[in-house]
Design a protein around this motif. Structure first.
Motif, PDB file in Angstrom:
ATOM      1  N   ALA A   1       0.682  -1.220  -0.019  1.00  0.00           N
ATOM      2  CA  ALA A   1      -0.039   0.197   0.022  1.00  0.00           C
ATOM      3  C   ALA A   1       0.964   1.436  -0.083  1.00  0.00           C
ATOM      4  CB  ALA A   1      -1.054  -0.033   1.175  1.00  0.00           C
ATOM      5  N   THR A   2       1.972   1.130   0.416  1.00  0.00           N
ATOM      6  CA  THR A   2       2.672   2.800   0.790  1.00  0.00           C
ATOM      7  C   THR A   2       3.820   2.820  -0.309  1.00  0.00           C
ATOM      8  OG1 THR A   2       4.091   1.379   2.452  1.00  0.00           O
ATOM      9  CG2 THR A   2       2.254   2.679   3.226  1.00  0.00           C
ATOM     10  N   CYS A   3       3.589   2.766  -1.437  1.00  0.00           N
ATOM     11  CA  CYS A   3       4.444   3.072  -2.678  1.00  0.00           C
ATOM     12  C   CYS A   3       3.873   4.101  -3.644  1.00  0.00           C
ATOM     13  CB  CYS A   3       4.682   1.978  -3.428  1.00  0.00           C
ATOM     14  SG  CYS A   3       5.869   0.541  -2.585  1.00  0.00           S
ATOM     15  N   PRO A   4       4.952   4.654  -4.350  1.00  0.00           N
ATOM     16  CA  PRO A   4       4.522   5.588  -5.400  1.00  0.00           C
ATOM     17  C   PRO A   4       3.322   4.955  -6.299  1.00  0.00           C
ATOM     18  CG  PRO A   4       6.969   5.488  -5.401  1.00  0.00           C
ATOM     19  CD  PRO A   4       6.333   4.280  -4.627  1.00  0.00           C
ATOM     20  N   ASP A   5       2.461   5.989  -6.595  1.00  0.00           N
ATOM     21  CA  ASP A   5       1.205   5.569  -7.325  1.00  0.00           C
ATOM     22  C   ASP A   5       0.817   6.789  -8.265  1.00  0.00           C
ATOM     23  OD1 ASP A   5      -0.438   3.286  -7.980  1.00  0.00           O
ATOM     24  OD2 ASP A   5      -0.885   3.301  -5.852  1.00  0.00           O
TER      25      ASP A   5
ATOM     26  N   ALA B   1      15.748  27.587 -15.090  1.00  0.00           N
ATOM     27  CA  ALA B   1      15.213  28.911 -15.027  1.00  0.00           C
ATOM     28  C   ALA B   1      14.029  29.287 -15.460  1.00  0.00           C
ATOM     29  CB  ALA B   1      16.161  29.870 -15.923  1.00  0.00           C
ATOM     30  N   ASP B   2      13.303  28.246 -16.231  1.00  0.00           N
ATOM     31  CA  ASP B   2      11.935  28.698 -16.793  1.00  0.00           C
ATOM     32  C   ASP B   2      10.959  27.989 -16.104  1.00  0.00           C
ATOM     33  OD1 ASP B   2      12.758  26.284 -18.020  1.00  0.00           O
ATOM     34  OD2 ASP B   2      12.133  26.758 -19.930  1.00  0.00           O
ATOM     35  N   ALA B   3      11.373  27.392 -15.032  1.00  0.00           N
ATOM     36  CA  ALA B   3      10.538  26.356 -14.199  1.00  0.00           C
ATOM     37  C   ALA B   3      10.275  27.013 -12.625  1.00  0.00           C
ATOM     38  CB  ALA B   3      11.001  24.883 -13.982  1.00  0.00           C
ATOM     39  N   ALA B   4       9.003  26.849 -12.363  1.00  0.00           N
ATOM     40  CA  ALA B   4       8.818  27.478 -10.978  1.00  0.00           C
ATOM     41  C   ALA B   4       7.743  26.423  -9.948  1.00  0.00           C
ATOM     42  CB  ALA B   4       8.254  29.004 -10.982  1.00  0.00           C
ATOM     43  N   ARG B   5       7.667  26.799  -8.880  1.00  0.00           N
ATOM     44  CA  ARG B   5       7.028  26.055  -8.068  1.00  0.00           C
ATOM     45  C   ARG B   5       5.955  27.032  -7.099  1.00  0.00           C
ATOM     46  NH1 ARG B   5       6.245  24.755  -2.855  1.00  0.00           N
ATOM     47  NH2 ARG B   5       8.237  25.737  -2.289  1.00  0.00           N
ATOM     48  N   ALA B   6       4.710  26.874  -7.094  1.00  0.00           N
ATOM     49  CA  ALA B   6       3.571  27.626  -6.543  1.00  0.00           C
ATOM     50  C   ALA B   6       3.971  27.337  -4.789  1.00  0.00           C
ATOM     51  CB  ALA B   6       2.485  27.784  -6.709  1.00  0.00           C
ATOM     52  N   ASP B   7       3.455  28.243  -4.061  1.00  0.00           N
ATOM     53  CA  ASP B   7       3.436  27.715  -2.652  1.00  0.00           C
ATOM     54  C   ASP B   7       2.639  26.463  -2.449  1.00  0.00           C
ATOM     55  OD1 ASP B   7       5.384  29.912  -1.966  1.00  0.00           O
ATOM     56  OD2 ASP B   7       3.510  31.032  -1.422  1.00  0.00           O
ATOM     57  N   TYR B   8       1.671  26.193  -2.948  1.00  0.00           N
ATOM     58  CA  TYR B   8       0.765  25.079  -2.725  1.00  0.00           C
ATOM     59  C   TYR B   8       1.129  23.732  -3.456  1.00  0.00           C
ATOM     60  CZ  TYR B   8      -1.119  26.669  -7.079  1.00  0.00           C
ATOM     61  OH  TYR B   8      -1.345  27.004  -8.549  1.00  0.00           O
ATOM     62  N   GLU B   9       2.417  23.929  -4.264  1.00  0.00           N
ATOM     63  CA  GLU B   9       2.601  22.816  -5.109  1.00  0.00           C
ATOM     64  C   GLU B   9       4.149  22.155  -4.344  1.00  0.00           C
ATOM     65  OE1 GLU B   9       1.709  24.002  -9.527  1.00  0.00           O
ATOM     66  OE2 GLU B   9       3.420  24.995  -8.796  1.00  0.00           O
ATOM     67  N   ARG B  10       4.167  20.664  -4.464  1.00  0.00           N
ATOM     68  CA  ARG B  10       5.375  20.249  -4.159  1.00  0.00           C
ATOM     69  C   ARG B  10       6.164  19.753  -5.383  1.00  0.00           C
ATOM     70  NH1 ARG B  10       6.799  22.393  -0.054  1.00  0.00           N
ATOM     71  NH2 ARG B  10       7.823  20.680   0.787  1.00  0.00           N
ATOM     72  N   ILE B  11       7.319  19.247  -5.081  1.00  0.00           N
ATOM     73  CA  ILE B  11       8.144  18.296  -6.046  1.00  0.00           C
ATOM     74  C   ILE B  11       7.976  17.160  -5.469  1.00  0.00           C
ATOM     75  CG2 ILE B  11      10.213  18.003  -7.298  1.00  0.00           C
ATOM     76  CD1 ILE B  11      10.733  21.133  -6.869  1.00  0.00           C
ATOM     77  N   VAL B  12       7.706  16.022  -6.252  1.00  0.00           N
ATOM     78  CA  VAL B  12       7.579  14.602  -5.840  1.00  0.00           C
ATOM     79  C   VAL B  12       8.357  13.774  -6.634  1.00  0.00           C
ATOM     80  CG1 VAL B  12       5.457  14.889  -4.604  1.00  0.00           C
ATOM     81  CG2 VAL B  12       5.426  14.281  -6.811  1.00  0.00           C
TER      82      VAL B  12
ATOM     83  N   THR C   1       7.509  10.687  -3.100  1.00  0.00           N
ATOM     84  CA  THR C   1       8.422  11.152  -1.838  1.00  0.00           C
ATOM     85  C   THR C   1       8.561  12.916  -2.214  1.00  0.00           C
ATOM     86  OG1 THR C   1       9.551   8.965  -1.497  1.00  0.00           O
ATOM     87  CG2 THR C   1      10.523  10.983  -0.768  1.00  0.00           C
ATOM     88  N   ASP C   2       8.358  13.456  -1.324  1.00  0.00           N
ATOM     89  CA  ASP C   2       8.458  14.899  -1.208  1.00  0.00           C
ATOM     90  C   ASP C   2       9.958  15.220  -1.307  1.00  0.00           C
ATOM     91  OD1 ASP C   2       8.551  17.880  -1.156  1.00  0.00           O
ATOM     92  OD2 ASP C   2       6.928  17.871   0.547  1.00  0.00           O
ATOM     93  N   VAL C   3      10.466  15.595  -2.354  1.00  0.00           N
ATOM     94  CA  VAL C   3      11.893  16.278  -2.417  1.00  0.00           C
ATOM     95  C   VAL C   3      11.967  17.717  -2.765  1.00  0.00           C
ATOM     96  CG1 VAL C   3      12.521  13.951  -2.957  1.00  0.00           C
ATOM     97  CG2 VAL C   3      12.155  15.458  -4.743  1.00  0.00           C
ATOM     98  N   THR C   4      10.852  18.431  -2.452  1.00  0.00           N
ATOM     99  CA  THR C   4      10.947  19.765  -2.817  1.00  0.00           C
ATOM    100  C   THR C   4      12.036  20.656  -2.298  1.00  0.00           C
ATOM    101  OG1 THR C   4       8.406  19.809  -2.740  1.00  0.00           O
ATOM    102  CG2 THR C   4       9.592  22.046  -2.648  1.00  0.00           C
ATOM    103  N   GLU C   5      12.464  20.478  -0.907  1.00  0.00           N
ATOM    104  CA  GLU C   5      13.492  21.120  -0.670  1.00  0.00           C
ATOM    105  C   GLU C   5      15.012  20.779  -1.117  1.00  0.00           C
ATOM    106  OE1 GLU C   5      13.808  21.584   3.633  1.00  0.00           O
ATOM    107  OE2 GLU C   5      11.847  21.670   4.007  1.00  0.00           O
TER     108      GLU C   5
END
Length: 79
Positions: free
Chosen positions: A21-25, A51-62, A39-43
């Motif tokens: 149950a606990t895997c990427p999906d 340079a042409d990519a950005a993340r909004a405050d409500y978005e995360r990089i996974v 997995t959250d790897v935003t930081e």
């Protein structure tokens, strides 16, 4: 909020998850968008975005495993 219509690819237990149950999906949503469990790897990756990519405050990089995406490839619509 949209509803999950279907899983893309195979269930985590079929990809070797010990708990099944606990895997990427990946999921297709009723509105045509996709939801990702990863997995959250935003930081650690945000400073490496091009340079042409950005993340909004409500978005995360996974991150999801390559296997997760490869197994989902046949289920991803062409358009």
């Amino acid at each position: 909020m949209s509803q999950i219509v279907r899983r893309l690819g195979v269930a985590p237990r079929l990809r070797g998850s010990a708990s099944g149950a606990t895997c990427p999906d990946l999921f297709e949503l009723a509105d045509g968008n996709f939801a990702v469990i990863g997995t959250d790897v935003t930081e650690s990756l945000e400073s490496q975005l091009p340079a042409d990519a950005a993340r909004a405050d409500y978005e995360r990089i996974v991150v999801i495993t390559r296997e997760t995406l490869v197994k989902a490839k046949a289920d991803i619509p062409d358009a």
